[in-house]
Scaffold this active site. Structure first.
Site, PDB file in Angstrom:
ATOM      1  N   ALA A  17      44.816  -2.299 -14.400  1.00 51.09           N
ATOM      2  CA  ALA A  17      45.506  -1.195 -15.066  1.00 51.09           C
ATOM      3  C   ALA A  17      44.725   0.080 -14.762  1.00 51.09           C
ATOM      4  O   ALA A  17      43.515   0.036 -14.518  1.00 51.09           O
ATOM      5  CB  ALA A  17      45.545  -1.448 -16.565  1.00 51.09           C
ATOM      6  N   GLU A  58      46.934 -10.200 -13.088  1.00 56.66           N
ATOM      7  CA  GLU A  58      48.040 -10.596 -13.974  1.00 56.66           C
ATOM      8  C   GLU A  58      49.387 -10.438 -13.271  1.00 56.66           C
ATOM      9  O   GLU A  58      50.283 -11.272 -13.423  1.00 56.66           O
ATOM     10  CB  GLU A  58      47.996  -9.756 -15.265  1.00 56.66           C
ATOM     11  CG  GLU A  58      46.873 -10.221 -16.189  1.00 56.66           C
ATOM     12  CD  GLU A  58      46.537  -9.246 -17.297  1.00 56.66           C
ATOM     13  OE1 GLU A  58      46.514  -8.033 -17.026  1.00 56.66           O
ATOM     14  OE2 GLU A  58      46.281  -9.689 -18.428  1.00 56.66           O
TER      15      GLU A  58
HETATM   16  N1  CAA Z   1      41.818   2.428 -12.687  1.00 56.68           N
HETATM   17  C1  CAA Z   1      41.694   3.689 -12.253  1.00 56.68           C
HETATM   18  N2  CAA Z   1      41.098   4.011 -11.094  1.00 56.68           N
HETATM   19  C2  CAA Z   1      40.595   3.022 -10.338  1.00 56.68           C
HETATM   20  C3  CAA Z   1      40.674   1.679 -10.750  1.00 56.68           C
HETATM   21  C4  CAA Z   1      41.331   1.379 -11.972  1.00 56.68           C
HETATM   22  N3  CAA Z   1      41.508   0.136 -12.417  1.00 56.68           N
HETATM   23  N4  CAA Z   1      40.084   0.902  -9.806  1.00 56.68           N
HETATM   24  C5  CAA Z   1      39.662   1.724  -8.847  1.00 56.68           C
HETATM   25  N5  CAA Z   1      39.959   3.011  -9.166  1.00 56.68           N
HETATM   26  C6  CAA Z   1      39.657   4.213  -8.397  1.00 56.68           C
HETATM   27  C7  CAA Z   1      38.174   4.585  -8.499  1.00 56.68           C
HETATM   28  O1  CAA Z   1      37.929   5.305  -9.691  1.00 56.68           O
HETATM   29  C8  CAA Z   1      37.986   5.408  -7.249  1.00 56.68           C
HETATM   30  O2  CAA Z   1      38.491   6.700  -7.486  1.00 56.68           O
HETATM   31  P1  CAA Z   1      37.700   7.995  -6.888  1.00 56.68           P
HETATM   32  O3  CAA Z   1      37.776   7.830  -5.384  1.00 56.68           O
HETATM   33  O4  CAA Z   1      38.503   9.150  -7.391  1.00 56.68           O
HETATM   34  O5  CAA Z   1      36.308   7.915  -7.400  1.00 56.68           O
HETATM   35  C9  CAA Z   1      38.910   4.739  -6.235  1.00 56.68           C
HETATM   36  O6  CAA Z   1      39.854   3.974  -7.012  1.00 56.68           O
HETATM   37  C10 CAA Z   1      38.188   3.779  -5.301  1.00 56.68           C
HETATM   38  O7  CAA Z   1      37.433   2.871  -6.091  1.00 56.68           O
HETATM   39  P2  CAA Z   1      35.845   2.657  -5.938  1.00 56.68           P
HETATM   40  O8  CAA Z   1      35.209   3.875  -5.362  1.00 56.68           O
HETATM   41  O9  CAA Z   1      35.332   2.193  -7.265  1.00 56.68           O
HETATM   42  O10 CAA Z   1      35.824   1.497  -4.859  1.00 56.68           O
HETATM   43  P3  CAA Z   1      34.702   0.346  -4.688  1.00 56.68           P
HETATM   44  O11 CAA Z   1      35.059  -0.358  -3.427  1.00 56.68           O
HETATM   45  O12 CAA Z   1      33.336   0.919  -4.830  1.00 56.68           O
HETATM   46  O13 CAA Z   1      34.920  -0.646  -5.926  1.00 56.68           O
HETATM   47  C11 CAA Z   1      36.236  -2.003  -7.449  1.00 56.68           C
HETATM   48  C12 CAA Z   1      36.130  -1.373  -6.034  1.00 56.68           C
HETATM   49  C13 CAA Z   1      35.161  -3.059  -7.614  1.00 56.68           C
HETATM   50  C14 CAA Z   1      37.622  -2.646  -7.529  1.00 56.68           C
HETATM   51  C15 CAA Z   1      36.071  -0.898  -8.514  1.00 56.68           C
HETATM   52  O14 CAA Z   1      36.939   0.189  -8.187  1.00 56.68           O
HETATM   53  C16 CAA Z   1      36.402  -1.351  -9.903  1.00 56.68           C
HETATM   54  O15 CAA Z   1      35.590  -2.005 -10.522  1.00 56.68           O
HETATM   55  N6  CAA Z   1      37.607  -0.961 -10.416  1.00 56.68           N
HETATM   56  C17 CAA Z   1      38.006  -1.268 -11.775  1.00 56.68           C
HETATM   57  C18 CAA Z   1      38.439  -2.718 -11.915  1.00 56.68           C
HETATM   58  C19 CAA Z   1      38.779  -3.018 -13.347  1.00 56.68           C
HETATM   59  O16 CAA Z   1      37.975  -2.916 -14.251  1.00 56.68           O
HETATM   60  N7  CAA Z   1      40.042  -3.441 -13.572  1.00 56.68           N
HETATM   61  C20 CAA Z   1      40.524  -3.823 -14.881  1.00 56.68           C
HETATM   62  C21 CAA Z   1      41.252  -2.679 -15.541  1.00 56.68           C
HETATM   63  S1  CAA Z   1      41.708  -3.020 -17.217  1.00 56.68           S
HETATM   64  C22 CAA Z   1      43.124  -3.944 -17.145  1.00 56.68           C
HETATM   65  O17 CAA Z   1      43.607  -4.277 -16.088  1.00 56.68           O
HETATM   66  C23 CAA Z   1      43.742  -4.319 -18.487  1.00 56.68           C
HETATM   67  C24 CAA Z   1      44.925  -5.237 -18.422  1.00 56.68           C
HETATM   68  O18 CAA Z   1      44.817  -6.417 -18.712  1.00 56.68           O
HETATM   69  C25 CAA Z   1      46.254  -4.735 -18.072  1.00 56.68           C
END
Ligand code: CAA
Length: 258
Positions: free
Chosen positions: A66, A112
């Site tokens: 999300a 999901e």
């Molecule tokens: N939401 C918003 N933005 C996100 C995102 C997310 N879930 N995942 C990645 N992005 C964005 C980053 O903020 C980044 O933006 P900027 O370039 O503006 O900084 C861009 O996408 C690229 O991401 P990274 O620079 O972080 O890329 P990476 O290769 O270093 O890492 C990753 C990749 C491990 C997937 C990391 O982005 C990450 O941990 N993302 C979040 C994953 C997460 O926590 N997901 C769960 C969300 S909660 C949920 O899903 C609830 C539900 O049950 C519905």
């Protein structure tokens, strides 16, 4: 088609493809995007030319969950009033087969979304996981229920509690996905699988989806009754006649979905 902002859609013969398209955000799922996916999935489900739906991302991400930026502004009351996850129920009502084609990250809501699909094909670089716990929250779009039904309580708890990623290979071993393929042939393999499914008798495919889908929810006797009823129903189709006639005549069957 192509009227959406966050997804791209295309009909390739009898296969409807929905591609998540927020690459700069690793396809993080905002509300608008989920609405677009659900709307297009229903449009393909109602389109008689389409037999199979494919949901895909890009090489780097299926979807990284999300959209955290959008979600962090929410409160219990705003969630309660808008009930944004209720829309996910619409994925459950799709009658046609849906294949998730996963490359790169399928995390949180992205995982999901894949779990709401019928089959999951993954590239070798795919990573699955529920990182919500690392954000101080938990899965909210079906993760605790769908993963547990898929791999059992202990493995589901381990994955969701630790918030770690697992590889496509491990996901395959756990039985949460159907197959793993090399990234170079991912698209070809996805379309090959979708094409094979699209050639099957559509009415039988639909009735099988219903019966298998209910297997985990119904008591055994009710499930057996439903299966029997659906089996009988297939005999009202022209495709049953074609399928059996083709067998007798030793030729390939051509199913019309009638
Ligand atoms: N939401 C918003 N933005 C996100 C995102 C997310 N879930 N995942 C990645 N992005 C964005 C980053 O903020 C980044 O933006 P900027 O370039 O503006 O900084 C861009 O996408 C690229 O991401 P990274 O620079 O972080 O890329 P990476 O290769 O270093 O890492 C990753 C990749 C491990 C997937 C990391 O982005 C990450 O941990 N993302 C979040 C994953 C997460 O926590 N997901 C769960 C969300 S909660 C949920 O899903 C609830 C539900 O049950 C519905």
């Amino acid at each position: 088609m192509g009227k959406f902002i966050n997804v791209r859609t295309e009909a390739e013969g009898t296969i409807g493809v929905i591609e998540l398209n927020r690459p700069k955000r690793l396809n993080a799922l905002n509300r608008k995007m989920i609405e677009e996916i659900a709307g297009q999935m229903e449009a393909f489900d109602n389109d008689p030319r389409i037999r199979v739906i494919v949901l895909q991302g890009n090489e780097r991400a299926f979807a990284a969950g999300a959209d955290i930026e959008e979600m962090m502004k929410e409160s219990p009351l705003s969630f309660e009033l808008a009930d944004p996850f209720a829309i996910w129920d619409r994925f459950m009502s799709v009658n046609k087969p849906v294949i998730a084609s996963v490359s790169g990250f399928a995390l949180g809501g992205g995982f999901e979304l894949a779990l709401h699909c019928d089959l999951i094909i993954a590239a070798e670089n795919a990573q699955f996981g529920f990182p919500e716990v690392n954000l101080g929250v938990m899965p909210g779009a079906g993760g605790t229920q769908l993963l547990t039904r898929s791999i059992g309580k202990r493995k589901a708890l381990e994955l969701i509690w630790l918030g770690e990623h697992i590889s496509a290979e491990v996901a395959l071993e756990l039985g949460v996905i159907n197959r793993v393929v090399a990234p170079e042939i991912m698209e070809e393999e996805t379309m090959r699988l979708a094409g094979k499914l699209a050639d099957q008798a559509p009415i039988a495919v639909r009735l099988i989806k219903e019966a298998v889908g209910k297997a985990e929810d119904l008591p055994l006797q009710d499930g057996l009754t439903l299966e029997r009823k659906n089996f009988y129903l297939t005999f009202d189709s022209a495709d049953q006649k074609e399928g059996m006639q083709a067998f007798i005549e030793k030729r390939a069957a051509h199913f019309k979905g009638e």
